[in-house]
Structures are given as C-alpha cells and as structure tokens.
Design a protein around this motif. Structure first.
Motif, PDB file in Angstrom:
ATOM      1  N   TYR A  41       0.844  -1.190   0.000  1.00  0.00           N
ATOM      2  CA  TYR A  41       0.000   0.000   0.000  1.00  0.00           C
ATOM      3  C   TYR A  41       0.879   1.239   0.000  1.00  0.00           C
ATOM      4  CZ  TYR A  41       0.884  -0.017   5.064  1.00  0.00           C
ATOM      5  OH  TYR A  41       1.475  -0.006   6.293  1.00  0.00           O
ATOM      6  N   THR A  42       0.282   2.365  -0.381  1.00  0.00           N
ATOM      7  CA  THR A  42       1.052   3.601  -0.497  1.00  0.00           C
ATOM      8  C   THR A  42       0.689   4.578   0.612  1.00  0.00           C
ATOM      9  OG1 THR A  42      -0.560   4.610  -1.994  1.00  0.00           O
ATOM     10  CG2 THR A  42       1.268   3.410  -3.001  1.00  0.00           C
ATOM     11  N   LEU A  43       1.690   5.330   1.018  1.00  0.00           N
ATOM     12  CA  LEU A  43       1.531   6.427   1.965  1.00  0.00           C
ATOM     13  C   LEU A  43       2.193   7.645   1.352  1.00  0.00           C
ATOM     14  CD1 LEU A  43       2.610   4.591   5.258  1.00  0.00           C
ATOM     15  CD2 LEU A  43       0.280   5.019   4.464  1.00  0.00           C
ATOM     16  N   LYS A  44       1.744   8.818   1.729  1.00  0.00           N
ATOM     17  CA  LYS A  44       2.349  10.053   1.239  1.00  0.00           C
ATOM     18  C   LYS A  44       2.900  10.833   2.422  1.00  0.00           C
ATOM     19  CE  LYS A  44      -0.226  10.620  -3.002  1.00  0.00           C
ATOM     20  NZ  LYS A  44       0.811  10.314  -3.933  1.00  0.00           N
ATOM     21  N   ALA A  45       4.011  11.525   2.180  1.00  0.00           N
ATOM     22  CA  ALA A  45       4.631  12.373   3.196  1.00  0.00           C
ATOM     23  C   ALA A  45       5.111  13.646   2.516  1.00  0.00           C
ATOM     24  CB  ALA A  45       5.787  11.650   3.870  1.00  0.00           C
ATOM     25  N   HIS A  46       4.877  14.789   3.149  1.00  0.00           N
ATOM     26  CA  HIS A  46       5.289  16.080   2.613  1.00  0.00           C
ATOM     27  C   HIS A  46       6.523  16.556   3.378  1.00  0.00           C
ATOM     28  CE1 HIS A  46       1.470  17.131   0.338  1.00  0.00           C
ATOM     29  NE2 HIS A  46       1.223  15.952   0.880  1.00  0.00           N
ATOM     30  N   PHE A  47       7.556  16.957   2.640  1.00  0.00           N
ATOM     31  CA  PHE A  47       8.799  17.434   3.235  1.00  0.00           C
ATOM     32  C   PHE A  47       9.152  18.805   2.666  1.00  0.00           C
ATOM     33  CE2 PHE A  47       9.128  12.811   3.425  1.00  0.00           C
ATOM     34  CZ  PHE A  47       9.592  12.597   4.713  1.00  0.00           C
ATOM     35  N   ASP A  48       9.752  19.656   3.500  1.00  0.00           N
ATOM     36  CA  ASP A  48      10.235  20.949   3.014  1.00  0.00           C
ATOM     37  C   ASP A  48      11.473  20.773   2.145  1.00  0.00           C
ATOM     38  OD1 ASP A  48       8.239  22.462   4.280  1.00  0.00           O
ATOM     39  OD2 ASP A  48       9.377  22.516   6.155  1.00  0.00           O
ATOM     40  N   ASN A  49      12.307  19.807   2.466  1.00  0.00           N
ATOM     41  CA  ASN A  49      13.534  19.563   1.710  1.00  0.00           C
ATOM     42  C   ASN A  49      13.854  18.077   1.779  1.00  0.00           C
ATOM     43  OD1 ASN A  49      16.102  19.444   0.612  1.00  0.00           O
ATOM     44  ND2 ASN A  49      16.814  21.284   1.648  1.00  0.00           N
ATOM     45  N   ILE A  50      14.003  17.439   0.636  1.00  0.00           N
ATOM     46  CA  ILE A  50      14.307  16.003   0.625  1.00  0.00           C
ATOM     47  C   ILE A  50      15.781  15.726   0.371  1.00  0.00           C
ATOM     48  CG2 ILE A  50      11.988  15.300  -0.040  1.00  0.00           C
ATOM     49  CD1 ILE A  50      13.135  14.877  -2.901  1.00  0.00           C
ATOM     50  N   GLY A  51      16.591  16.769   0.233  1.00  0.00           N
ATOM     51  CA  GLY A  51      18.021  16.562   0.000  1.00  0.00           C
ATOM     52  C   GLY A  51      18.248  15.786  -1.275  1.00  0.00           C
ATOM     53  N   SER A  52      18.975  14.695  -1.205  1.00  0.00           N
ATOM     54  CA  SER A  52      19.253  13.871  -2.389  1.00  0.00           C
ATOM     55  C   SER A  52      18.504  12.537  -2.336  1.00  0.00           C
ATOM     56  CB  SER A  52      20.759  13.634  -2.535  1.00  0.00           C
ATOM     57  OG  SER A  52      21.248  12.938  -1.409  1.00  0.00           O
ATOM     58  N   LEU A  53      17.341  12.537  -1.707  1.00  0.00           N
ATOM     59  CA  LEU A  53      16.507  11.327  -1.660  1.00  0.00           C
ATOM     60  C   LEU A  53      16.107  10.952  -3.079  1.00  0.00           C
ATOM     61  CD1 LEU A  53      15.023   9.417   0.405  1.00  0.00           C
ATOM     62  CD2 LEU A  53      13.028  10.852   0.024  1.00  0.00           C
ATOM     63  N   THR A  78       1.810  24.159  -1.935  1.00  0.00           N
ATOM     64  CA  THR A  78       2.480  24.276  -0.631  1.00  0.00           C
ATOM     65  C   THR A  78       3.989  24.444  -0.750  1.00  0.00           C
ATOM     66  OG1 THR A  78       2.761  21.875  -0.435  1.00  0.00           O
ATOM     67  CG2 THR A  78       0.723  22.823   0.464  1.00  0.00           C
ATOM     68  N   TYR A  79       4.528  24.313  -1.970  1.00  0.00           N
ATOM     69  CA  TYR A  79       5.974  24.399  -2.218  1.00  0.00           C
ATOM     70  C   TYR A  79       6.753  23.361  -1.410  1.00  0.00           C
ATOM     71  CZ  TYR A  79       4.484  28.756  -4.298  1.00  0.00           C
ATOM     72  OH  TYR A  79       3.823  29.691  -5.051  1.00  0.00           O
ATOM     73  N   GLN A  80       6.201  22.166  -1.361  1.00  0.00           N
ATOM     74  CA  GLN A  80       6.841  21.070  -0.657  1.00  0.00           C
ATOM     75  C   GLN A  80       7.019  19.883  -1.596  1.00  0.00           C
ATOM     76  OE1 GLN A  80       4.051  20.517   2.637  1.00  0.00           O
ATOM     77  NE2 GLN A  80       5.655  21.227   4.030  1.00  0.00           N
ATOM     78  N   ALA A  81       7.957  19.019  -1.226  1.00  0.00           N
ATOM     79  CA  ALA A  81       8.142  17.763  -1.948  1.00  0.00           C
ATOM     80  C   ALA A  81       7.148  16.752  -1.390  1.00  0.00           C
ATOM     81  CB  ALA A  81       9.560  17.258  -1.774  1.00  0.00           C
ATOM     82  N   VAL A  82       6.456  16.054  -2.276  1.00  0.00           N
ATOM     83  CA  VAL A  82       5.516  15.008  -1.874  1.00  0.00           C
ATOM     84  C   VAL A  82       6.150  13.674  -2.236  1.00  0.00           C
ATOM     85  CG1 VAL A  82       3.207  14.060  -2.154  1.00  0.00           C
ATOM     86  CG2 VAL A  82       3.569  16.537  -2.311  1.00  0.00           C
ATOM     87  N   VAL A  83       6.417  12.866  -1.209  1.00  0.00           N
ATOM     88  CA  VAL A  83       7.082  11.583  -1.393  1.00  0.00           C
ATOM     89  C   VAL A  83       6.041  10.480  -1.203  1.00  0.00           C
ATOM     90  CG1 VAL A  83       8.914  10.065  -0.563  1.00  0.00           C
ATOM     91  CG2 VAL A  83       9.250  12.545  -0.557  1.00  0.00           C
ATOM     92  N   THR A  84       5.932   9.607  -2.199  1.00  0.00           N
ATOM     93  CA  THR A  84       5.019   8.469  -2.121  1.00  0.00           C
ATOM     94  C   THR A  84       5.824   7.249  -1.721  1.00  0.00           C
ATOM     95  OG1 THR A  84       3.638   9.424  -3.863  1.00  0.00           O
ATOM     96  CG2 THR A  84       3.323   7.086  -3.360  1.00  0.00           C
ATOM     97  N   LEU A  85       5.402   6.598  -0.646  1.00  0.00           N
ATOM     98  CA  LEU A  85       6.080   5.417  -0.116  1.00  0.00           C
ATOM     99  C   LEU A  85       5.248   4.180  -0.428  1.00  0.00           C
ATOM    100  CD1 LEU A  85       6.716   6.832   3.474  1.00  0.00           C
ATOM    101  CD2 LEU A  85       8.129   7.147   1.460  1.00  0.00           C
ATOM    102  N   ARG A  86       5.901   3.121  -0.876  1.00  0.00           N
ATOM    103  CA  ARG A  86       5.226   1.833  -1.077  1.00  0.00           C
ATOM    104  C   ARG A  86       5.671   0.923   0.055  1.00  0.00           C
ATOM    105  NH1 ARG A  86       1.217  -0.237  -3.874  1.00  0.00           N
ATOM    106  NH2 ARG A  86       1.706   1.216  -5.532  1.00  0.00           N
ATOM    107  N   ILE A  87       4.709   0.550   0.911  1.00  0.00           N
ATOM    108  CA  ILE A  87       4.971  -0.283   2.081  1.00  0.00           C
ATOM    109  C   ILE A  87       4.457  -1.694   1.804  1.00  0.00           C
ATOM    110  CG2 ILE A  87       4.594  -0.537   4.562  1.00  0.00           C
ATOM    111  CD1 ILE A  87       6.103   2.026   3.828  1.00  0.00           C
ATOM    112  N   ALA A  88       5.236  -2.703   2.170  1.00  0.00           N
ATOM    113  CA  ALA A  88       4.838  -4.098   1.966  1.00  0.00           C
ATOM    114  C   ALA A  88       3.567  -4.403   2.752  1.00  0.00           C
ATOM    115  CB  ALA A  88       5.967  -5.030   2.391  1.00  0.00           C
ATOM    116  N   GLU A  89       2.738  -5.272   2.198  1.00  0.00           N
ATOM    117  CA  GLU A  89       1.439  -5.607   2.791  1.00  0.00           C
ATOM    118  C   GLU A  89       1.539  -6.124   4.218  1.00  0.00           C
ATOM    119  OE1 GLU A  89      -1.085  -8.126   0.408  1.00  0.00           O
ATOM    120  OE2 GLU A  89      -0.323  -7.196  -1.422  1.00  0.00           O
ATOM    121  N   ARG A  90       2.577  -6.871   4.502  1.00  0.00           N
ATOM    122  CA  ARG A  90       2.664  -7.493   5.825  1.00  0.00           C
ATOM    123  C   ARG A  90       2.908  -6.484   6.942  1.00  0.00           C
ATOM    124  NH1 ARG A  90       7.884 -10.052   3.712  1.00  0.00           N
ATOM    125  NH2 ARG A  90       9.496  -8.652   4.498  1.00  0.00           N
ATOM    126  N   TYR A  91       3.320  -5.254   6.597  1.00  0.00           N
ATOM    127  CA  TYR A  91       3.535  -4.208   7.604  1.00  0.00           C
ATOM    128  C   TYR A  91       2.340  -3.257   7.609  1.00  0.00           C
ATOM    129  CZ  TYR A  91       8.263  -6.007   7.139  1.00  0.00           C
ATOM    130  OH  TYR A  91       9.353  -6.822   7.088  1.00  0.00           O
TER     131      TYR A  91
END
Length: 156
Positions: A41-53, A78-91
């Motif tokens: 499943y996916t989660l989203k997180a907003h960061f002001d600065n993601i560096g070199s992610l 919002t002038y932020q980076a939106v990072v989409t995370l894919r998390i394994a089903e078992r977690y």
C-alpha cells in the motif's frame, strides 16, 4: 590444435561468466534488482527539503526495511516535496501518528526514510498521509549555520 581451441573456449566461457557476475553486482548495488512489484500500500509524506533522496530509496523502521520510495513530486500549492512510499502488505500496523525522517546512511551515503512509530491506536491505510515529517539535513546549510554562529561569537 584442438587443445588450443579448447583453451580458447574455456577462456571465453570464463569471461562470459565474469561479465554476467559483474552485471548482477551492478544491479544489486544500484537497487534496480529489488524494484517494487506494485504490491503493498502507499503512503504520502510532505517534506520541506528532501536533500538527495531518490526513487527506490529504502523506507525502514527500527532498521528493518518496510518498503521503498515509489515517487517524488513537487506540490506547487504548498511548495513542498511530496514523497510516495510503497509499504509491503505485511507491515499494515503502522500507527497514524508515525514520524517520517530523512536520514543518510553513513557520512556521505545514500538517503533513506526512517519511520518512528507513534502511540495512536489508529493505523495508517492505503493512501493516507504521514503528517509528522522531518526534512533532510543539508550539509551546506549546517556548515553555513556553524560559520555564522562562529562569526557572531567573535570567531572563538
């Protein structure tokens, strides 16, 4: 003559095996061999600065890899980076007040997202947003702040 031909074939086979091994090593180092399969499943997180992610960077909790970064976008509102995370089903038992940090593996290593669990009884589900985030520490900014504080102290 046949003996020379046999040794040439063996050398050629050895070289081919070496190139195959080198290819697999390159795939392993570049994280391309462990690309996400779309499961979980996916989660989203907003960061002001993601560096070199980067996309495919690990997402971990307590040192255990739970998933990978699937996408990185820029939110123009919002002038932020939106990072989409894919998390394994078992977690699937990650509290809704989990904190997401961007860390660096080693001094100059790759960056990854570390999750610190909260204490909420509610759990994150597909498409939810992680509200609490900490942006990446940028080395240049830290050096600049250090030099500025030293200049204000009189260089002592």
């Amino acid at each position: 003559m046949a003996r020379i031909r046999l040794s040439e074939i063996l050398v050629g086979a050895f070289m081919a095996l070496g190139f195959v091994a080198l290819f697999f090593l390159a795939m392993r180092v570049s994280n391309l061999s462990t690309a996400t399969t779309g499961e979980g499943y996916t989660l989203k997180a907003h960061f002001d600065n993601i560096g070199s992610l980067r996309v495919r960077a690990p997402v971990s909790m307590a040192g255990v890899r739970l998933g990978r970064v699937e996408a990185i976008e820029f939110d123009q509102a919002t002038y932020q980076a939106v990072v989409t995370l894919r998390i394994a089903e078992r977690y699937d038992q990650i509290p809704s007040d989990t904190f997401a940090n961007i860390f660096t593996a080693g001094l100059l290593g790759e960056q990854y997202i570390g999750l610190d669990p909260g204490g909420s009884p509610d759990m994150l589900t597909d498409g939810d947003r992680i509200e609490f985030t900490q942006s990446a520490l940028v080395l240049e900014q830290m050096i600049g702040q250090f030099l500025l504080s030293k200049a204000e102290d009189g260089g002592e």
